[in-house]
Enzyme design. Structure first.
Site, short mmCIF file in Angstrom:
data_model
loop_
_atom_site.label_atom_id
_atom_site.label_comp_id
_atom_site.label_asym_id
_atom_site.label_seq_id
_atom_site.Cartn_x
_atom_site.Cartn_y
_atom_site.Cartn_z
N ASP A 183 0.84 -1.25 0.03
CA ASP A 183 0.13 -0.01 0.11
C ASP A 183 0.83 1.24 0.04
OD1 ASP A 183 -2.23 -1.54 0.06
OD2 ASP A 183 -2.83 -1.13 1.99
N ASP A 185 0.33 4.19 1.34
CA ASP A 185 0.21 4.96 2.58
C ASP A 185 1.00 4.26 3.55
OD1 ASP A 185 -1.57 3.04 2.93
OD2 ASP A 185 -3.17 4.34 3.43
N TRP A 245 -13.58 -0.59 -2.03
CA TRP A 245 -12.78 -0.69 -1.14
C TRP A 245 -12.98 -2.18 -0.31
CZ3 TRP A 245 -13.78 -1.51 4.32
CH2 TRP A 245 -12.94 -1.43 5.08
N GLU A 248 -10.42 -7.82 -1.00
CA GLU A 248 -9.57 -8.44 -1.96
C GLU A 248 -8.16 -9.33 -1.13
OE1 GLU A 248 -8.13 -4.60 -1.08
OE2 GLU A 248 -9.65 -5.12 -2.40
N ASP A 249 -7.74 -8.48 -0.09
CA ASP A 249 -6.90 -9.20 0.57
C ASP A 249 -7.41 -10.59 1.54
OD1 ASP A 249 -4.67 -7.29 -0.03
OD2 ASP A 249 -5.87 -5.80 1.12
N MET A 275 1.09 4.79 9.15
CA MET A 275 0.15 5.23 8.16
C MET A 275 0.00 6.61 7.49
SD MET A 275 -3.85 4.09 7.33
CE MET A 275 -3.70 2.26 7.20
N HIS A 278 -5.02 10.45 5.58
CA HIS A 278 -5.81 10.67 4.43
C HIS A 278 -6.56 12.00 4.54
CE1 HIS A 278 -5.45 6.48 2.43
NE2 HIS A 278 -4.80 6.52 3.68
N ARG A 281 -12.21 14.41 4.00
CA ARG A 281 -13.42 14.17 3.47
C ARG A 281 -13.29 13.28 2.38
NH1 ARG A 281 -15.80 20.50 3.49
NH2 ARG A 281 -16.16 20.76 5.74
#
Length: 352
Positions: A183, A185, A245, A248-249, A275, A278, A281
């Protein structure tokens, strides 16, 4: 005669002094190398101590200081750190680096770092600044691939992008032994968290600060994971059907279970991650089909993945070897609604 006696005494005195200094140094450094001491330092050290922040720097860049070595945070301004890291250890075109000048002559494991990506420019900049020095300190023979999605499909198709990245990376260099699925992030905090493949599937992001550095559930395989090339092919890669979202993992974890492949992990005090924050909003494209897809995951494992990648309604728009990474731009067309079929019927269809 007197001088001949003094020489051995002087030599013994010098040797003794050096021995004492060496002992004191070892005592000090042994405490510094202690894992518990290192983790306390990482956790309690003020990330913004003695660092001058300019108004021109974004919030993301300030947060990135959390994972920088304390000695750099204490001795340099943030701007100086960015300038000092601009060379990135002479990374080759396409984000390739090797401890050997001649990559073809290197005997080390070859690692491909696959990063799925969309609308995360700030995160990507910080990721590259952090990861190149981190990977080089581990002496890895590696390449960073950024697989970016664009096109009509609004949901983020992470599994499909990983499959495309895996396929295109092997076209670029068929000798990759190990793939890290990462990922954008997440930033590792400890150099001892080795980016390598184990005998079994390897989950690296065990302890993330957002979750109080605790593993959220036993079957977790998301965030940062490592699979060797043969295992990824055996598992048929990721499912291509998850667009939106989550899950899948977890689908991949079911594939591991199907093939009796246990998940291995480094110690949580080593596998610690920061992490990146983000936007408050920022919308999240939830996948309304994920529960159905998870319930039918084992029935689709043989056919949904690398096996049907050619029919997955995507095209590779371009492959560009940039200064710090290889950019794979993937156009994904609008996906058709997923038909909910009973698992027994899926099983019969796959056996025909």
């Amino acid at each position: 005669m007197r001088e001949s006696r003094l020489c051995p005494l002087i030599i013994l005195q010098v040797v003794g002094t050096l021995g004492l200094l060496t002992y004191l140094h070892l005592v000090k450094t042994s405490r510094e190398r202690n894992p518990e001491t290192l983790q306390i330092t990482l956790r309690d050290n003020n990330p913004y101590a003695n660092v001058e922040f300019s108004g021109k720097l974004s919030h993301f860049e300030k947060v990135a200081v959390l994972v920088m070595p304390p000695r750099e945070r204490d001795s340099k301004t943030l701007q100086e750190i960015w300038r000092a890291n601009d060379s990135y250890g002479n990374v080759g075109l396409g984000g390739k680096w090797s401890p050997s000048r001649n990559r073809s002559a290197s005997s080390s494991e070859k690692v491909a770092i696959l990063v799925t990506y969309r609308d995360r420019e700030e995160h990507l900049k910080i990721f590259l600044r952090h990861m190149h020095p981190f990977l080089q300190r581990q002496g890895l023979d590696y390449t960073i691939y950024v697989i970016e999605q664009h096109g009509e499909e609004q949901g983020f198709c992470k599994g499909l992008l990983y499959n495309v990245g895996f396929t295109e990376a092997l076209k670029d260099d068929p000798s990759y032994d190990c793939f890290i699925f990462h990922d954008v992030d997440l930033l590792p905090e400890d150099d001892r968290n080795l980016y390598t493949c184990a005998r079994s599937p390897y989950h690296l992001s065990v302890a993330i600060d957002k979750f109080d550095y605790k593993l959220t559930y036993v079957a977790l395989f998301g965030g940062v994971s490592a699979l060797n090339t043969s295992h990824y092919r055996l598992l048929n890669g990721y499912s291509n059907l998850y667009c939106g979202w989550g899950a899948e993992d977890d689908d991949m974890a079911r594939r591991l279970y199907k093939h009796v492949l246990a998940i291995s992990r480094p110690e949580p005090d080593i596998a610690r991650y920061k992490m990146l924050s983000h936007k408050s909003r920022e919308p999240r494209d939830d996948n309304t089909d994920k529960r159905y897809l998870l319930n039918t995951a084992l029935h689709r494992a043989k056919t949904d993945g690398l096996a049907d990648l050619q029919t997955a309604n995507y095209s590779v728009t371009s492959i560009t070897h940039k200064a710090l990474y290889t950019h794979i731009l993937v156009n994904i067309t609008k996906r058709k609604p997923i038909k909910h079929v009973h698992p027994r019927k899926i099983g019969k269809r796959n056996t025909n």
